[in-house]
Scaffold this motif. Sequence first.
Motif, PDB file in Angstrom:
ATOM      1  N   THR A   1      33.228  83.902  45.845  1.00 22.82           N
ATOM      2  CA  THR A   1      32.119  83.376  46.873  1.00 22.82           C
ATOM      3  C   THR A   1      32.371  82.180  47.180  1.00 22.82           C
ATOM      4  OG1 THR A   1      30.531  84.822  45.340  1.00 22.82           O
ATOM      5  CG2 THR A   1      29.729  83.211  46.803  1.00 22.82           C
ATOM      6  N   LEU A   2      32.877  81.067  46.426  1.00 21.82           N
ATOM      7  CA  LEU A   2      33.206  79.885  46.948  1.00 21.82           C
ATOM      8  C   LEU A   2      34.172  79.904  48.015  1.00 21.82           C
ATOM      9  CD1 LEU A   2      33.100  77.891  43.393  1.00 21.82           C
ATOM     10  CD2 LEU A   2      31.580  77.772  45.439  1.00 21.82           C
ATOM     11  N   TYR A   3      35.244  80.625  47.920  1.00 17.83           N
ATOM     12  CA  TYR A   3      36.533  81.130  48.861  1.00 17.83           C
ATOM     13  C   TYR A   3      35.648  81.190  50.174  1.00 17.83           C
ATOM     14  CZ  TYR A   3      40.407  82.820  51.186  1.00 17.83           C
ATOM     15  OH  TYR A   3      41.321  83.242  51.997  1.00 17.83           O
TER      16      TYR A   3
ATOM     17  N   LEU B   1      32.741  81.006  51.131  1.00 14.60           N
ATOM     18  CA  LEU B   1      31.837  79.753  51.818  1.00 14.60           C
ATOM     19  C   LEU B   1      32.666  78.581  52.253  1.00 14.60           C
ATOM     20  CD1 LEU B   1      29.004  79.508  48.866  1.00 14.60           C
ATOM     21  CD2 LEU B   1      28.800  80.572  51.294  1.00 14.60           C
ATOM     22  N   LEU B   2      33.693  78.375  51.818  1.00 15.75           N
ATOM     23  CA  LEU B   2      34.778  77.326  52.246  1.00 15.75           C
ATOM     24  C   LEU B   2      35.232  77.566  53.305  1.00 15.75           C
ATOM     25  CD1 LEU B   2      36.696  76.210  48.916  1.00 15.75           C
ATOM     26  CD2 LEU B   2      34.951  74.937  50.438  1.00 15.75           C
ATOM     27  N   LYS B   3      35.618  78.935  53.833  1.00 19.97           N
ATOM     28  CA  LYS B   3      35.997  79.556  55.075  1.00 19.97           C
ATOM     29  C   LYS B   3      34.870  79.308  56.269  1.00 19.97           C
ATOM     30  CE  LYS B   3      40.274  81.093  54.459  1.00 19.97           C
ATOM     31  NZ  LYS B   3      41.463  80.447  55.186  1.00 19.97           N
TER      32      LYS B   3
ATOM     33  N   PHE C   1      32.440  77.206  56.030  1.00 22.65           N
ATOM     34  CA  PHE C   1      32.099  75.785  56.460  1.00 22.65           C
ATOM     35  C   PHE C   1      33.239  75.339  57.074  1.00 22.65           C
ATOM     36  CE2 PHE C   1      33.130  71.418  54.993  1.00 22.65           C
ATOM     37  CZ  PHE C   1      31.875  70.638  55.522  1.00 22.65           C
ATOM     38  N   SER C   2      34.422  75.739  56.834  1.00 24.75           N
ATOM     39  CA  SER C   2      35.792  75.311  57.778  1.00 24.75           C
ATOM     40  C   SER C   2      35.484  75.420  59.134  1.00 24.75           C
ATOM     41  CB  SER C   2      37.074  75.836  57.132  1.00 24.75           C
ATOM     42  OG  SER C   2      38.059  75.466  57.767  1.00 24.75           O
ATOM     43  N   LYS C   3      35.052  76.781  59.312  1.00 26.19           N
ATOM     44  CA  LYS C   3      34.869  77.078  60.993  1.00 26.19           C
ATOM     45  C   LYS C   3      33.821  76.392  61.442  1.00 26.19           C
ATOM     46  CE  LYS C   3      36.532  81.867  60.534  1.00 26.19           C
ATOM     47  NZ  LYS C   3      36.224  83.366  60.648  1.00 26.19           N
TER      48      LYS C   3
ATOM     49  N   LYS D   1      32.619  73.334  60.805  1.00 26.84           N
ATOM     50  CA  LYS D   1      32.896  71.973  61.024  1.00 26.84           C
ATOM     51  C   LYS D   1      33.727  71.847  62.128  1.00 26.84           C
ATOM     52  CE  LYS D   1      36.805  71.382  57.717  1.00 26.84           C
ATOM     53  NZ  LYS D   1      37.254  70.710  56.395  1.00 26.84           N
TER      54      LYS D   1
END
Length: 312
Positions: A65-67, A69-71, A73-75, A77
Amino acid sequence: MDYLKVNSNFDFHAVYNMLYTDIQTALLNIHSYNKQFYSNNLQNTINYIRSIPAFLWLWCAIPFTLYILLKIFSKVKNSAFPEFFSPKSSNKNPYNLNIFDLAKTSYRPEHTDAAIELIEKLHYDVNTMLPSNGLTIFLCACLGGTKSLIQYMLLKGANIHSVTQDGDSALYLATYAVLNSRKPDISILDLLIAHGCNVNHQNNKGYTALHRAASKGNLRVIKCLLRHGANLNLSNKSGVYPIDSATNAGHPGVAEFLAFNISNPHVWDVVDPHTPPKIKMGLQSPVRPHIMQSPHYLRQIKQEHGYSRSAH
């Protein structure tokens, strides 16, 4: 050595058939055994998985799940703030300012050019918002007060009805910019109103662009807003009218220009029990309840009728 002798009566074909049949039977038994073995193993695996507690499955799901969410968030930002997260080779902002600050300081010609360059190069959405105050890139441009940048963003699809977290509209921010500019360009207000800005929009405290113009005593801006239908009879949530804003800021001439007939002169009896600014500044005669409660009036009545503390 009899055992070395070959028996002429020995039937090789019968022996071959018997051996072939035995081998085929053995292979079928092995296949059946393997099938049963794998079937049992599959069932055992399923039972084992079912026996794993739910919290262990949750624990295993957290990293995945964290992976994800980080993906995401990366898009986000990269699309909202590309000049901060893009590779250094593509970051050509020589002013060390983000797009919002460049738009807010667009009264500097070089900042206007830099803002347009960043929007074109990094494909900004001019309606991108700052979460801290609700300012979009377009609203920042209105606050900067540069007509060319505002026009450019309107062509880029700026939302003319966007407001900040305080409820300030594009027209309100542009009015502030024009009033505080060394070279005010009133045509900015005409442009925004022509594109759909509500001239009588009130922010969260009830202030309009006319309140702002009146507090600065700028008759040119006031006349521009009135020409587009600004309402003199709109008060803020504290009951302050544009005439009050002009009076309290020390612009009596502008206050006289903004004078109007109040439909309910007793509104202060309901809204606020204290003496209103209009009475303090001498712009409105106090209603009778205010006179009756005045200490000066009470002293005058006592003197006229010979009342004193000793008489009671």
